[in-house]
Motif scaffolding. Structure first.
Motif, mmCIF file in Angstrom:
data_model
loop_
_atom_site.group_PDB
_atom_site.id
_atom_site.type_symbol
_atom_site.label_atom_id
_atom_site.label_comp_id
_atom_site.label_asym_id
_atom_site.label_seq_id
_atom_site.Cartn_x
_atom_site.Cartn_y
_atom_site.Cartn_z
ATOM 1 N N GLU A 251 23.379 -1.488 4.650
ATOM 2 C CA GLU A 251 24.974 -2.936 4.376
ATOM 3 C C GLU A 251 25.126 -2.953 3.157
ATOM 4 O OE1 GLU A 251 22.601 -6.170 4.568
ATOM 5 O OE2 GLU A 251 22.430 -6.263 7.014
ATOM 6 N N LYS A 252 24.605 -2.018 1.597
ATOM 7 C CA LYS A 252 25.565 -2.064 0.829
ATOM 8 C C LYS A 252 25.317 -0.252 0.256
ATOM 9 C CE LYS A 252 21.829 -4.354 -1.738
ATOM 10 N NZ LYS A 252 19.993 -4.768 -3.252
ATOM 11 N N GLY A 253 25.935 0.386 0.823
ATOM 12 C CA GLY A 253 26.834 1.400 1.183
ATOM 13 C C GLY A 253 25.912 3.077 0.617
ATOM 14 N N LEU A 254 24.591 2.413 0.506
ATOM 15 C CA LEU A 254 23.443 3.628 -0.093
ATOM 16 C C LEU A 254 22.969 3.913 1.678
ATOM 17 C CD1 LEU A 254 22.002 1.187 -2.831
ATOM 18 C CD2 LEU A 254 23.777 3.367 -2.724
ATOM 19 N N ILE A 255 22.940 6.145 0.865
ATOM 20 C CA ILE A 255 21.653 5.905 2.291
ATOM 21 C C ILE A 255 21.132 6.436 2.800
ATOM 22 C CG2 ILE A 255 21.211 9.181 3.038
ATOM 23 C CD1 ILE A 255 23.641 9.855 1.546
ATOM 24 N N SER A 256 19.728 5.324 3.753
ATOM 25 C CA SER A 256 19.235 4.985 3.985
ATOM 26 C C SER A 256 17.789 5.880 3.517
ATOM 27 C CB SER A 256 18.875 4.361 5.483
ATOM 28 O OG SER A 256 17.566 4.212 5.799
ATOM 29 N N LYS A 262 13.712 11.128 2.552
ATOM 30 C CA LYS A 262 14.526 11.668 4.195
ATOM 31 C C LYS A 262 15.165 10.815 4.482
ATOM 32 C CE LYS A 262 13.343 14.378 8.344
ATOM 33 N NZ LYS A 262 11.617 15.164 9.151
ATOM 34 N N THR A 263 16.545 11.131 4.892
ATOM 35 C CA THR A 263 17.133 10.485 5.560
ATOM 36 C C THR A 263 17.429 10.410 7.394
ATOM 37 O OG1 THR A 263 18.668 12.307 6.406
ATOM 38 C CG2 THR A 263 18.741 11.176 4.180
ATOM 39 N N SER A 264 17.699 9.640 8.516
ATOM 40 C CA SER A 264 17.814 9.166 9.163
ATOM 41 C C SER A 264 17.709 10.674 10.259
ATOM 42 C CB SER A 264 18.496 7.982 10.217
ATOM 43 O OG SER A 264 19.520 8.575 9.489
ATOM 44 N N GLY A 267 15.770 17.099 9.085
ATOM 45 C CA GLY A 267 16.095 18.307 7.241
ATOM 46 C C GLY A 267 17.113 17.717 7.070
ATOM 47 N N VAL A 268 17.308 16.210 6.228
ATOM 48 C CA VAL A 268 18.632 15.761 5.814
ATOM 49 C C VAL A 268 17.528 14.855 4.203
ATOM 50 C CG1 VAL A 268 20.764 15.517 5.511
ATOM 51 C CG2 VAL A 268 20.253 16.379 7.411
ATOM 52 N N TYR A 269 17.981 15.570 3.735
ATOM 53 C CA TYR A 269 17.490 14.113 2.103
ATOM 54 C C TYR A 269 18.261 13.822 1.614
ATOM 55 C CZ TYR A 269 12.475 16.342 3.853
ATOM 56 O OH TYR A 269 11.683 15.860 4.749
ATOM 57 N N ALA A 270 17.980 12.802 0.444
ATOM 58 C CA ALA A 270 19.488 11.950 -0.071
ATOM 59 C C ALA A 270 18.308 12.005 -1.683
ATOM 60 C CB ALA A 270 20.100 11.070 0.499
ATOM 61 N N ALA A 271 19.069 11.845 -2.283
ATOM 62 C CA ALA A 271 18.315 11.857 -4.015
ATOM 63 C C ALA A 271 19.302 11.779 -4.690
ATOM 64 C CB ALA A 271 17.589 13.027 -4.057
ATOM 65 N N ALA A 291 12.558 14.382 -3.600
ATOM 66 C CA ALA A 291 13.061 14.842 -2.152
ATOM 67 C C ALA A 291 12.363 16.565 -2.111
ATOM 68 C CB ALA A 291 14.471 14.773 -2.905
ATOM 69 N N GLY A 292 12.188 17.012 -3.020
ATOM 70 C CA GLY A 292 11.955 18.346 -3.425
ATOM 71 C C GLY A 292 10.554 18.430 -2.709
#
Length: 306
Positions: A251-256, A262-264, A267-271, A291-292
């Motif tokens: 809701e705050k506009g950040l990647i969950s 790890k994202t939803s 194979g995709v991560y965010a940091a 993340a690494g």
């Protein structure tokens, strides 16, 4: 788009600032083949000094990033590509990332360390002072502006919390609002009880000297001298590829993300700032390292579980 080479990287990291470089170092030390794609435009490029980061306190952000990049690229399995990632898609081997100059790269996994883009207030002089004396974080900048004449441009539920942090650093604090309806009477009473002055006027200009605040000019023609302005601003994701890949956005506009960044999407991560409410160099580095670790664990277990 032309496939730049046929190499399948273990990981492609989009964003080569603190979080991305920390991810790359962790993966390089785990012998992973890593490609970092970065366009050389970090969100803190205007900030003269970075603080609250052990061993690098007070250095310019760009200098810290240059040192980090030099250290990271000593690992032979890490490559760096200067470019702007514009598209990402799922393919059988993992993911394909396309850049604005027509190149494309393949990776088994992705890490987005792409940061946020801040939306400046429509006030003359605001953008020129941003990150210099118009600031958002008392932990990153507050010590340097301790005991200074300080204004706050903030509203909403977090106003009292935010004001209390700043009042700890200076006794001369003034909240500036254009309309008292933006808060509630209980908040204003609490602020005034703690010595925070309140000005209800519209700001039309921040006069400054090379980004350092001198005067705030109001719509009625009056002015007041300040030396620092705290102003949380709206933001958006710097990169829309994660959302287009299906990554959940909060809701705050950040990647969950989960505990390993790890994202939803598998194979995709965010940091870094794109997935963290606390924006600081030290926390970006920490999240990049995590993340690494998450990516390396995923790749290692994939081999073991075949």
């Amino acid at each position: 788009m032309t496939l730049t080479n046929k190499k399948l990287y273990d990981t492609i990291i989009v964003g080569g600032s603190y979080a991305g470089l920390a991810s790359a170092m962790t993966l390089g030390r785990s012998l992973r083949n890593v490609l970092i794609i970065d366009n050389g435009a970090p969100c803190n490029k205007q900030t003269p000094h970075s603080h609250n980061f052990l061993t690098r306190d007070g250095l310019p952000p760009g200098e810290i990033a240059a040192i980090a990049r030099e250290e990271v690229l000593k690992y032979p399995t890490i490559e760096f590509y200067t470019g702007f990632a514009v598209q990402g898609s799922k393919i059988s081997e993992g993911f394909l990332v396309n850049t604005s100059d027509g190149k494309s790269f393949k990776g088994k996994t992705l890490i987005f360390a792409t940061g946020l883009s801040d939306t400046m207030h429509d006030i003359k002089g605001f953008a020129e002072c941003w990150g210099i004396s118009v600031i958002h974080c008392p932990y990153c900048h507050g010590y340097e502006f301790r005991n200074k004449k300080t204004a706050i441009l903030a509203e909403g539920d977090r106003l009292i919390y935010f004001a209390s942090l700043i009042k700890n650093l200076t006794d001369d604090v003034t909240l500036i609002i254009s309309d008292k309806n933006v808060g509630n009477e209980d908040s204003f009473t609490t602020l005034q009880k703690n010595g925070v002055k309140i000005i209800e006027k519209k700001i039309v200009e921040i006069q400054h000297r090379n980004g350092y605040v001198d005067q705030i000019i109001f719509s009625d023609g009056t002015s007041k001298r300040f030396e620092a302005v705290y102003a949380p601003v709206p933001f958006r994701q710097q990169c829309n590829i994660p959302e287009k890949l299906g990554c959940e956005i909060t809701e705050k506009g950040l990647i969950s993300i989960d505990a390993l960044q790890k994202t939803s999407v598998d194979g995709v991560y965010a940091a870094g700032d794109n997935s963290n409410t606390l924006r600081a160099v030290s926390l970006s580095v920490s999240s990049g390292t995590v993340a690494g670790v998450g990516v390396n664990a995923e790749l290692s277990l994939e081999v073991f579980n075949k």
